[in-house]
Design a protein around this motif. Structure first.
Motif, PDB file in Angstrom:
ATOM      1  N   SER A 116       1.012  -5.848  -2.459  1.00 40.86           N
ATOM      2  CA  SER A 116       0.450  -5.814  -1.104  1.00 40.86           C
ATOM      3  C   SER A 116       1.540  -5.938  -0.049  1.00 40.86           C
ATOM      4  O   SER A 116       1.390  -5.419   1.065  1.00 40.86           O
ATOM      5  N   GLY A 150      -6.756  -9.948  -4.274  1.00 39.09           N
ATOM      6  CA  GLY A 150      -6.296  -8.629  -3.864  1.00 39.09           C
ATOM      7  C   GLY A 150      -6.642  -8.329  -2.414  1.00 39.09           C
ATOM      8  O   GLY A 150      -5.799  -7.858  -1.634  1.00 39.09           O
ATOM      9  N   LEU A 154      -4.009  -7.931   0.770  1.00 39.65           N
ATOM     10  CA  LEU A 154      -3.993  -6.660   1.502  1.00 39.65           C
ATOM     11  C   LEU A 154      -4.246  -6.840   2.995  1.00 39.65           C
ATOM     12  O   LEU A 154      -3.624  -6.178   3.829  1.00 39.65           O
ATOM     13  N   LEU A 260      -1.578  -1.183  -7.162  1.00 40.54           N
ATOM     14  CA  LEU A 260      -2.737  -2.069  -7.057  1.00 40.54           C
ATOM     15  C   LEU A 260      -3.800  -1.665  -8.070  1.00 40.54           C
ATOM     16  O   LEU A 260      -4.424  -2.521  -8.714  1.00 40.54           O
TER      17      LEU A 260
END
Length: 482
Positions: A116, A150, A154, A260
């Motif tokens: 990220s 995640g 991000l 990712l």
């Protein structure tokens, strides 16, 4: 905490474990959680108080000595435990918690943090209340599909950058933790580790979509409250004038979305392989792997599924580092500080959690829980401080022991849908109650502080969660778990 009090605590734990040594050696067949007394969790309490108090007393000392403090509390538990229960039990527990819990935890955080950090949103994005609500909503929606960690990794940097000019912004990060880092991960097993563990225990993949009603209720309330609060602070800001020409939004480092995808695929694949007879004994659920340590009839086995998953995540992180221009990471203000801080502190937390989790696992069924509201609050309260995945499993097993005639079939028994809903919501929602309640919470806080956002202390954050989340969870109880 003074040195004298610390030494008193060390002597108390040390002496108490020694008093237990004869009992422990004579009762080797009994479950560890039945042998450990409640005060064996004192090093864990000491670790939490250190995180809460030392940064307030002397932040510079804390920054340079947090590793020593973490190691200190780990050893305050481990050395007396080693003497009282013997090297076999002690090293078995330490290897199990570090190799099977801590290492995968850090590897996943590391992979998502690196990947990220290679994605940057450029252009004109001013952090107005409406824009911030949109960013929080996008992050919350993403969390169930790319995981709370995640989605947090991000979105946190775009949120920080959009509000860089603002003076009052700690509340933005707090609501980000509430929504993106926790409640948003409710709808799929990918969203949050407890739900993934439930999937491995037989809960159907899309059963968790039933959490959409309580999740949606909480999201609407929190976003409305956030908008009111942010609008109040926004009116106190000196809003900068935008340039005549707004710079269009664009994303650099998009190739990191491939990496990712590798991380997410690795996590999902590990769950699929865990149900494959080539990788697990389907009758017992035991995963095949490399035996690293044996103690009596027990063994620490590093599952092949873990090895495949963790190597894939590390490969994704390596490729991200090698293929992403350094300018992107520089503009993203990417440093290794946040991941180092999380790895250092959680090394102590995972060690000192051993007695708390062992006692909960052994005695969870003795709590007398029979009602959905009880499961919601018991699971949630303990998930606020302990690892929410094993906490979820304990109460899932407890719910199955109630002997429901119909419901959701799992490997631990049939669970009534209302009970499963309560356990799932408690584990996911109440991870937002503290900085250590869920994996991304502490990481988000660290990234925010690295970007000069003054975040509340451990107890200061709990004041926010007690004032906002607890009343909301009471409403949840009245509406969904009566």
């Amino acid at each position: 905490m003074s040195l004298k009090r610390i030494l008193q605590l060390v002597l108390l734990v040390f002496g108490s474990f020694l008093a237990l040594s004869d009992v422990a050696w004579a009762s080797g067949g009994n479950e560890l959680g039945h042998l450990l007394p409640w005060w064996s969790v004192l090093p864990f309490v000491g670790m939490l108080l250190s995180i809460a108090i030392f940064p307030l007393v002397n932040v510079h000392w804390w920054e340079h000595n947090m590793g020593k403090v973490s190691a200190f509390w780990a050893l305050v538990f481990f050395i007396p435990f080693l003497i009282a229960f013997g090297s076999g039990t002690a090293f078995f527990q330490a290897l199990e918690v570090y190799l099977l819990d801590y290492l995968p935890f850090i590897i996943l955080l590391f992979g998502l943090f690196v990947v990220s950090g290679g994605i940057i949103l450029r252009g004109t994005l001013q952090g107005t209340p409406a824009v911030n609500v949109l960013l929080l909503l996008v992050g919350t929606a993403l969390a169930s599909w790319v995981g709370t960690t995640g989605a947090s990794m991000l979105l946190i940097r775009p949120v920080i950058r959009a509000n860089e000019w603002r003076r009052y912004k700690a509340h933005i990060i707090i609501f980000f933790i509430f929504l993106v880092s926790n409640i948003g991960g409710s709808l799929t097993p990918v969203g949050d580790p407890p739900l993934f563990l439930g999937y491995l225990r037989g809960v159907p993949f899309f059963w968790t979509m039933r959490l959409i009603v309580p999740m949606g209720f909480n999201v609407i309330i929190l976003l409305a409250l956030y908008y009111i609060l942010d609008s109040y602070f926004y009116r106190k800001e000196s809003v900068p004038e935008l340039k005549n020409e707004r710079e269009p939004l664009r994303v650099d480092g998009l190739h990191n979305l491939i990496y990712l995808g590798i991380v997410l695929a690795a996590v999902i694949t590990s769950g699929i392989l865990a149900k494959n007879p080539a990788f697990a004994d389907l009758k017992t659920g035991t995963l095949y792997g490399i035996t690293l340590f044996r103690h009596g009839e027990e063994a620490v086995v590093l599952p092949y599924t873990n090895i495949i998953r963790d190597l894939a995540i590390l490969l994704a992180a390596f490729l991200s580092l090698k293929t992403t221009p350094q300018l992107i990471r520089k503009d993203n203000r990417f440093t290794w500080g946040p991941i180092k801080e999380v790895a250092t502190l959680f090394a102590g937390i995972f060690m000192t959690m051993i007695p708390a989790l062992a006692i909960l696992h052994a005695r969870g069924a003795e709590l007398g829980l029979t009602h959905p509201a009880q499961f919601f609050w018991a699971t949630g309260a303990l998930s606020s401080f302990l690892d929410n995945a094993p906490t979820y499993l304990v109460f899932l097993t407890t719910a199955a022991s109630l002997g429901a005639a119909s419901g959701v079939p799992t490997t631990v028994g049939i669970v009534a849908p209302k009970m499963l809903l309560a356990v799932s919501c408690g584990a996911v929602f109440m991870g937002a109650n503290t900085y250590i309640g869920n994996a991304p919470n502490f990481m988000v806080r660290s990234i925010a502080e690295e970007n000069a956002i003054r975040m509340p202390s451990f107890f200061g954050y709990m004041a926010w969660s007690m004032g906002i989340l607890i009343p909301l969870f009471i409403l949840d109880t009245l509406l969904f778990f009566r």
